[in-house]
Design an enzyme around this catalytic site. Structure first.
Site, mmCIF file in Angstrom:
data_model
loop_
_atom_site.group_PDB
_atom_site.id
_atom_site.type_symbol
_atom_site.label_atom_id
_atom_site.label_comp_id
_atom_site.label_asym_id
_atom_site.label_seq_id
_atom_site.Cartn_x
_atom_site.Cartn_y
_atom_site.Cartn_z
ATOM 1 N N HIS A 283 7.572 16.393 6.070
ATOM 2 C CA HIS A 283 8.254 15.805 4.910
ATOM 3 C C HIS A 283 7.797 14.363 4.661
ATOM 4 O O HIS A 283 8.593 13.510 4.261
ATOM 5 C CB HIS A 283 9.775 15.842 5.098
ATOM 6 C CG HIS A 283 10.350 17.240 5.107
ATOM 7 N ND1 HIS A 283 10.642 17.928 3.942
ATOM 8 C CD2 HIS A 283 10.673 18.057 6.132
ATOM 9 C CE1 HIS A 283 11.128 19.133 4.268
ATOM 10 N NE2 HIS A 283 11.144 19.235 5.587
ATOM 11 N N ASP A 341 12.601 18.289 11.216
ATOM 12 C CA ASP A 341 12.701 19.702 10.818
ATOM 13 C C ASP A 341 11.447 20.162 10.078
ATOM 14 O O ASP A 341 10.674 19.357 9.570
ATOM 15 C CB ASP A 341 13.930 19.920 9.929
ATOM 16 C CG ASP A 341 13.805 19.180 8.606
ATOM 17 O OD1 ASP A 341 13.355 18.016 8.625
ATOM 18 O OD2 ASP A 341 14.139 19.754 7.557
ATOM 19 N N GLU A 342 11.277 21.459 10.018
ATOM 20 C CA GLU A 342 10.313 22.135 9.143
ATOM 21 C C GLU A 342 8.902 21.535 9.208
ATOM 22 O O GLU A 342 8.287 21.248 8.185
ATOM 23 C CB GLU A 342 10.815 22.128 7.696
ATOM 24 C CG GLU A 342 12.125 22.882 7.496
ATOM 25 C CD GLU A 342 12.586 22.881 6.054
ATOM 26 O OE1 GLU A 342 13.122 23.903 5.607
ATOM 27 O OE2 GLU A 342 12.416 21.841 5.370
ATOM 28 N N VAL A 343 8.387 21.350 10.391
ATOM 29 C CA VAL A 343 7.032 20.816 10.532
ATOM 30 C C VAL A 343 6.032 21.963 10.360
ATOM 31 O O VAL A 343 6.083 22.966 11.066
ATOM 32 C CB VAL A 343 6.841 20.152 11.910
ATOM 33 C CG1 VAL A 343 5.428 19.575 12.022
ATOM 34 C CG2 VAL A 343 7.887 19.062 12.115
ATOM 35 N N GLU A 393 15.666 21.817 15.022
ATOM 36 C CA GLU A 393 14.335 22.190 15.509
ATOM 37 C C GLU A 393 13.889 21.323 16.688
ATOM 38 O O GLU A 393 13.129 21.778 17.545
ATOM 39 C CB GLU A 393 13.298 22.082 14.380
ATOM 40 C CG GLU A 393 13.409 23.167 13.326
ATOM 41 C CD GLU A 393 14.252 22.742 12.140
ATOM 42 O OE1 GLU A 393 13.939 23.147 11.018
ATOM 43 O OE2 GLU A 393 15.237 21.993 12.332
#
Length: 546
Positions: A283, A341-343, A393
């Site tokens: 992000h 998160d969400e890497v 995460e």
């Protein structure tokens, strides 16, 4: 026995009729002086007192400070708004126009609310702030004897909000309040709302209005997801190119540090913490526009040229330390939200230098590489004397964490069994936790109406009492992909109000009781300038936002 049977039948019929009316869209009666969120211990009776704007005052006993004085001015305006003096609620609570205490002609006036603050004021709200208060509104013969008692200034603020909600207008330039005894305190210390100012920039005025509405429902944490892939609107004095090159507009879509301090001050005066989130290593595409070399260069075959922050570049940790030191100096709360998160590992996988680095350093997976980065970032936060909140995460990737690191559980919105399992695992390992999975306000599919959010409970998992004590509360999350200043508040309210009551006192009310109180609360929000959407279907509120 016969009377009891008749009473139970009438009660059952009324309950079914209420639920049926809501279901098929009949207009819903709503309370007058109903409190949202519902107090923990609340007793009132039919005796009531009259307030006159020209003679009523708040009298501060013992300790005083700017927070209390500003709150007194604010709540006087909210209670005695001249535009609503001639209005009345459509009430199911039995107020009438006589203003009598007992059937005689005597009227008891409440001219003074004594505010007893028992300790000196704290200047900033914190994770350990005491929000308990006691509100006693009673008559002594023909005179009132009423007080608000709290150990801390934050309890005074919560008590004033409750007082403002139980005062209702009656005919003429007068108001009434029932004799009442309330002892109230929050179920959880962390009752938050996330706003996202990267996907769409939100003007400072809108953020301040959101803070106002948060205080009306006793929410106490603004989680400010201030930057993301799309834009970097935070103006850093250390790295000015971050906002100059990474924001949508360097002049019209940034938050200067003066703007940030205005938001923090507005929140402070309402007992609300402001916790910033600077999410990384993913992000972060907007970050790379202002700091060359920060992001990973993807292989030419990868769909995009840049990916997450390059965890193998030692200079990046020097930059991050300087940036987060500045952030922690601007935001006074001891917690920083580090994201995590969400890497997307695809870009890392495509980069030959990263593959070589992993081989040399015996890093066998990209989850381990992500954990390496987060561990370095956590060391930076420790150095600058900050504490960390991270998305779940980080816990999943087995990053070595300090036991005071807070894990925010957010995934599996439509699968309670999965986010409750994650709460169990997090607390079983001894970490404090926040729940957000059931309170994603951006997804209408996850609950277009407030009652779906009202059913969620952060403690509804099969854990020990020790585990449940590690659940600090939760946050409703208003992600910004499809909202801006024109519709963000309607999307938040009253759906976040449901989470607010669960986090303050629980969801023990019947649906019919909660529906009538939230109907009044939405009307109250509108009267106070908050553009909330209708909660229950057909109804009429005499107040509109101009």
């Amino acid at each position: 026995m016969r009377k009891l049977v008749v009473f139970l039948c009438v009660f059952l019929f009324c309950s079914i009729f209420r639920a049926f009316s809501i279901a098929i869209g009949f207009p819903l009666n709503y309370t007058a002086g109903g409190v949202w969120p519902k107090p923990v211990k609340y007793i009132s009776n039919s005796t009531y007192m009259v307030l006159r704007p020209d003679s009523f005052n708040f009298k501060v006993e013992r300790y005083d400070c700017d927070i209390i004085q500003e709150a007194i001015r604010r709540y006087y305006r909210l209670i005695f708004d001249a535009d609503i003096n001639q209005q009345t609620f459509t009430s199911t609570d039995g107020y009438n126009n006589s203003s009598r205490t007992d059937g005689t002609s005597s009227i008891v006036y409440l001219d003074t609310l004594h505010i007893h603050l028992m300790t000196s004021c704290k200047m900033f709200p914190s994770d350990s702030m005491d929000e308990k208060y006691e509100l006693l509104l009673k008559t002594d013969g023909s005179e009132s004897n009423s007080s608000l008692i709290a150990q801390s200034v934050w309890g005074v603020l919560r008590g004033l909000e409750t007082f403002s909600q139980i005062v209702v207008p009656i005919n003429g330039n007068r108001f009434a309040v029932r004799t009442t005894s309330i002892v109230d305190f929050p179920r959880f210390p962390h009752r938050g709302l996330l706003i996202d100012t990267s996907r769409h920039y939100l003007p400072v005025k809108t953020i301040m209005n959101i803070l106002e509405a948060m205080s009306y429902s006793k929410l106490n944490v603004l989680h400010w997801h201030i930057v993301d892939d799309q834009s970097f609107p935070f103006q850093s004095n250390t790295f000015p190119d971050l906002s100059d090159k990474g924001s949508y507009d360097r002049y019209r879509a940034i938050y200067s540090q003066v703007d940030v301090r205005r938001v923090i001050e507005h929140a402070r005066l309402r007992g609300i913490r402001v916790i910033p989130e600077f999410d990384s290593p993913g992000h972060t595409l907007s970050w790379g526009k202002g700091i060359p070399g920060l992001l990973t260069q993807c292989n030419h075959s990868y769909p995009q040229p840049y990916g997450p922050i390059d965890p193998t570049n030692e200079n990046n940790y020097v930059i991050l330390r300087r940036l987060f030191k500045e952030i922690h100096e601007v935001f006074p709360d001891k917690y920083l939200h580090l994201g995590g998160d969400e890497v997307d590992f695809g870009c890392w996988k495509s980069n030959e230098n990263i593959s070589k680095y992993m081989e040399i350093n015996n890093i066998s997976s990209y989850e381990q590489l992500d954990a390496y980065y987060i561990d370095r970032l956590l060391n930076i936060t420790n150095e600058i004397k900050a504490k960390a909140i991270v998305w779940e995460e980080v816990f999943d990737n087995n990053v070595p964490l300090r036991k005071d690191t807070i894990i925010q559980v957010w995934r599996y919105a439509n699968h309670p069994e999965l986010y409750y399992k994650k709460l169990f695992n997090v607390t079983d390992d001894g970490y404090p936790a926040l729940l957000s999975g059931c309170w994603y306000l951006d997804s209408l599919a996850n609950g277009g109406d407030w009652e779906k959010f009202y059913k969620c409970d952060p403690l509804a998992f099969n854990g020990t009492e020790e585990q449940k004590r590690l659940v600090l509360g939760g946050e409703a999350c208003m992600w910004g992909e499809v909202v801006d200043e024109t519709n963000v508040q309607q999307r938040i309210w009253p759906r976040a109000c449901a989470a607010a009551e669960v986090l303050w006192s629980g969801n023990g009310s019947t649906f019919a009781d909660a529906a009538e109180r939230i109907e009044e609360h939405v009307c109250r929000l509108k009267k106070r300038g908050i553009p909330a959407q209708p909660p229950n279907g057909p109804a009429f509120c005499p107040y509109t936002v101009m």
